[in-house]
Design an enzyme around this catalytic site. Sequence first.
Site, short mmCIF file in Angstrom:
data_model
loop_
_atom_site.label_atom_id
_atom_site.label_comp_id
_atom_site.label_asym_id
_atom_site.label_seq_id
_atom_site.Cartn_x
_atom_site.Cartn_y
_atom_site.Cartn_z
N GLN A 5 4.91 40.64 -0.37
CA GLN A 5 5.31 40.35 -1.75
C GLN A 5 6.00 41.55 -2.38
OE1 GLN A 5 1.44 39.37 -3.38
NE2 GLN A 5 0.56 41.08 -2.26
N GLY B 128 -7.68 36.65 5.08
CA GLY B 128 -9.02 36.31 4.63
C GLY B 128 -9.49 34.95 5.11
N PRO C 286 0.54 32.97 0.16
CA PRO C 286 -0.59 33.37 1.01
C PRO C 286 -1.95 32.90 0.49
CG PRO C 286 0.91 35.22 0.66
CD PRO C 286 1.36 34.12 -0.26
N ASP D 177 -11.12 36.37 -5.18
CA ASP D 177 -10.33 37.05 -6.21
C ASP D 177 -8.88 37.01 -5.78
OD1 ASP D 177 -9.21 38.68 -8.10
OD2 ASP D 177 -10.38 40.46 -7.61
N SER D 178 -8.27 35.85 -5.91
CA SER D 178 -6.94 35.62 -5.35
C SER D 178 -5.89 35.49 -6.44
CB SER D 178 -6.96 34.33 -4.52
OG SER D 178 -7.10 33.20 -5.38
N THR D 179 -4.65 35.49 -5.98
CA THR D 179 -3.54 35.16 -6.87
C THR D 179 -3.50 33.65 -7.07
OG1 THR D 179 -2.08 35.12 -4.93
CG2 THR D 179 -2.20 37.19 -6.15
N ASP D 180 -2.46 33.17 -7.74
CA ASP D 180 -2.31 31.72 -7.96
C ASP D 180 -2.27 30.98 -6.61
OD1 ASP D 180 -2.17 32.33 -10.62
OD2 ASP D 180 0.01 32.20 -10.75
#
Length: 293
Positions: A36, A143, A168, A161-164
């Site tokens: 990213q 993960g 990924p 605890d992820s992004t939107d």
Amino acid sequence: MTAMNEGWFTEVFQDQGTAFSLQVKRKLHEEQTPFQKLEIYETETFGHLMVLDGCVMLTTRDNFLYHEMMTHPALFTHKEPKKVVIVGGGDCGTLKEVLRHPGVEEAWQVEIDERVTRVSETYFPELCEANGDPRANFFFGDGIQWMRDIEPNSIDVLIIDSTDPVGPAEGLFALDFYRDAMLALREGGIIVQQSESPLLHTDSIIKGIHDDMRKAGFGHVQTLPFPQPVYPTGWWSCTMASKTNPLKYFREEDVNNRPFVTRYYNAGIHHGALAMPQFMVDALEDEVHPGEG
């Protein structure tokens, strides 16, 4: 999408017809990682700002709201959390909060993009204070695969605890992942996942999380809303689930006697976060089991 105009960083939520802006002094860092685009800005009033692929991730000023709510409600709901796994959380703020609990014996941060952690060590050092804790362990990689390979019945609390849920992180919001989580969690285990904006995503993402967690075998599911100024609508949530134990009860005496300082979380906030707005109750009511409330 994002826009820079006369010293302002703006994240535009095109599909929602809204935007959020922060006045910036300068750009401190920019790189394209293997996964990213990573940028760091110095803002006028919110400290440092991290941006991933054009999306605001966190700022110095308000990240404590998110990190405290992603950790303490789940850890104080669990009877005795000893092993905690964080999937994502590359800025290390969640890991720091987890390791404030003296009863935690082992914590893992499983993050796909090591560069997020290394850049955080430079620009958000206050979030990385616990990285040298002997209980802290790091794995940089997938993960989803890591959870698939982990020993069954080996985790007390799993924090997503992820992004939107795009790119990924999309697989972290999937039924198969929740089934792997079920196998990995010990008796009394709890999973907690960031679950986007109550105002924008209750009928879609949050309801989907509730549905899939229940299909995976989690008997109790609870969404906790909390403020988060730099995220879309300024209002965010996390969703907890457990195999068999109700989530309405927590170790309130331990919260009141916690041996560490928090800036947002306390027993009153925990009680309040368990009370969902009526529109969320209405949207999720077919998922509520008798006695769960």
